[in-house]
Design an enzyme around this catalytic site. Sequence first.
Site, PDB file in Angstrom:
ATOM      1  CD  GLU A  70      -3.047  -0.957   2.258  1.00 48.03           C
ATOM      2  OE1 GLU A  70      -2.941  -0.051   3.107  1.00 48.03           O
ATOM      3  OE2 GLU A  70      -4.011  -1.746   2.228  1.00 48.03           O
ATOM      4  CD  GLU A 126      -3.477  -5.677   4.130  1.00 48.06           C
ATOM      5  OE1 GLU A 126      -4.307  -4.854   4.586  1.00 48.06           O
ATOM      6  OE2 GLU A 126      -2.254  -5.501   4.170  1.00 48.06           O
TER       7      GLU A 126
HETATM    8  C1  FCB Z   1      -4.213  -1.943   5.706  1.00 42.85           C
HETATM    9  C2  FCB Z   1      -2.802  -2.280   6.165  1.00 42.85           C
HETATM   10  C3  FCB Z   1      -2.758  -3.354   7.216  1.00 42.85           C
HETATM   11  C4  FCB Z   1      -3.869  -3.191   8.226  1.00 42.85           C
HETATM   12  C5  FCB Z   1      -5.200  -3.049   7.562  1.00 42.85           C
HETATM   13  C6  FCB Z   1      -6.353  -2.941   8.500  1.00 42.85           C
HETATM   14  O1  FCB Z   1      -4.226  -0.672   5.158  1.00 42.85           O
HETATM   15  O2  FCB Z   1      -2.035  -2.715   5.057  1.00 42.85           O
HETATM   16  O3  FCB Z   1      -1.491  -3.335   7.808  1.00 42.85           O
HETATM   17  O4  FCB Z   1      -3.585  -2.154   9.070  1.00 42.85           O
HETATM   18  O5  FCB Z   1      -5.173  -1.931   6.713  1.00 42.85           O
END
Ligand code: FCB
Length: 456
Positions: A164, A359
């Site tokens: 990210e 994620e």
């Molecule tokens: C993302 C991050 C991860 C975590 C989630 C909830 O942006 O990559 O580390 O904090 O959010």
Amino acid sequence: MPRFPAAFRWGAGTSSYQVEGGVHEGGRGESVWDRFAHTEGTILDASTGDEACDSYHRYAEDVRLLAELGVDVYRFSVAWPRIQPEGTGPAVKAGLDYYDRLLDGLAERGIAAVPTLYHWDLPQALEDQGGWLSRETAYRFAEYAAIMADFFAGRVETVHTLNEPFIHLALGYALGTHAPGRTLGFEALPGAHHQLLGHGLAAAELRARGLRVGLAHNYTPVRAASSAPADIAAAHAYDVLHNRVLTDPLLLGRYADLSFFGLDDAPEYVHPEDLGIIAAGRPDELGVNYYNPTTAAGLDPLASSNSPLSFGLPFELRGVEGAEVTAFGWPIVPDGLREILVTLKDRYGDALPPILVTENGCSTVDAPDPDGVVHDEARIAFLDGHIRALHEAVEAGVDVAGYVVWTLLDNFEWDQGYQQRFGIVRVDFDTFARTPKDSFHWLRALIAEHRTGSAD
Ligand code: FCB
């Protein structure tokens, strides 16, 4: 649950600073997150990642949990300051040894490692020399990537470079709510370019050792608050900023137009050779992190203040009207995952690499029963909805290799400290005891069903 293709992979993820602890072990250097979390007023509950989940010592237990869950892959990140305490120079053996033990544990259980080289824990020494605002950091990153490429070669298939980069830039360098806590607004943008340059240089090092290259972006479908032209313009501009500025150069070899923000389209920090280096680093696998959509609205010229997230933006960002929210207040819109995946396919066509959802998950307010077990129905509903939406994207022809849940363990959630629990396993932060929540058992059953082909 509908069937996914047989080769579809399931996984769980974590990141180094959020779970490892052991910040003074094995010669590890200081990271920007150590410095930031130890600065008064930065973390909601005044906590730090000094101990976090103590995975530095308890990784074997984490690996056992992953095996019990039945996942194909474990996504974790390497703490750069464990390898190069000052962000340069030879690797520290004790640092590599930790990841060596972790890789061995995963291999014994038949779990593929998907390491990320950088999940925001920059060596503080590099931040002191300008951090990602300095072009030099991209070259230091490539040096570190070369060390890790030697280490991973032959043991893992795919290495992700960055996690990210846009969120890191926005929260860490533009808004200052994350480490390193700089509040530069749009002046932070060179930090985006230098991360991409670092990715391109690192990709060459990884490929030279026969490794596949990945990178994970956070994506959000952006909707206009209304059909008013100012809202539509705001939505378009935010979509470019969040979803395209760091993806177009990788997949198309050019920057998206930022003229809406009055920004120069050929800034001097972009050197003539850079876009070629970045595009040559086109990922073999694009990581997609999805949590929620965003609504953008043109600014009300009469309003005296705007939301903090809108800081420096000539418009306002909002949640999604009518949507339920997670404990974090993030709108729950499962279809947004299908939407963003289909958008990426439409937008980039053949230039879009296969996707790994790296994620997806949610924080819930945990209320353990007397045995410490968490009946987290809200998380199960969240995951169920999102996995179904993902399936629709696959049916619509998006090439998705797998789904990695965020996150294996309750952990240090950045500026929220330990106040947002995203884990499918509960962690007691006094004893570090790990207790699988109901969502863990639900996901385990889903994965097992998928394996035996009995899912309908
Ligand atoms: C993302 C991050 C991860 C975590 C989630 C909830 O942006 O990559 O580390 O904090 O959010």
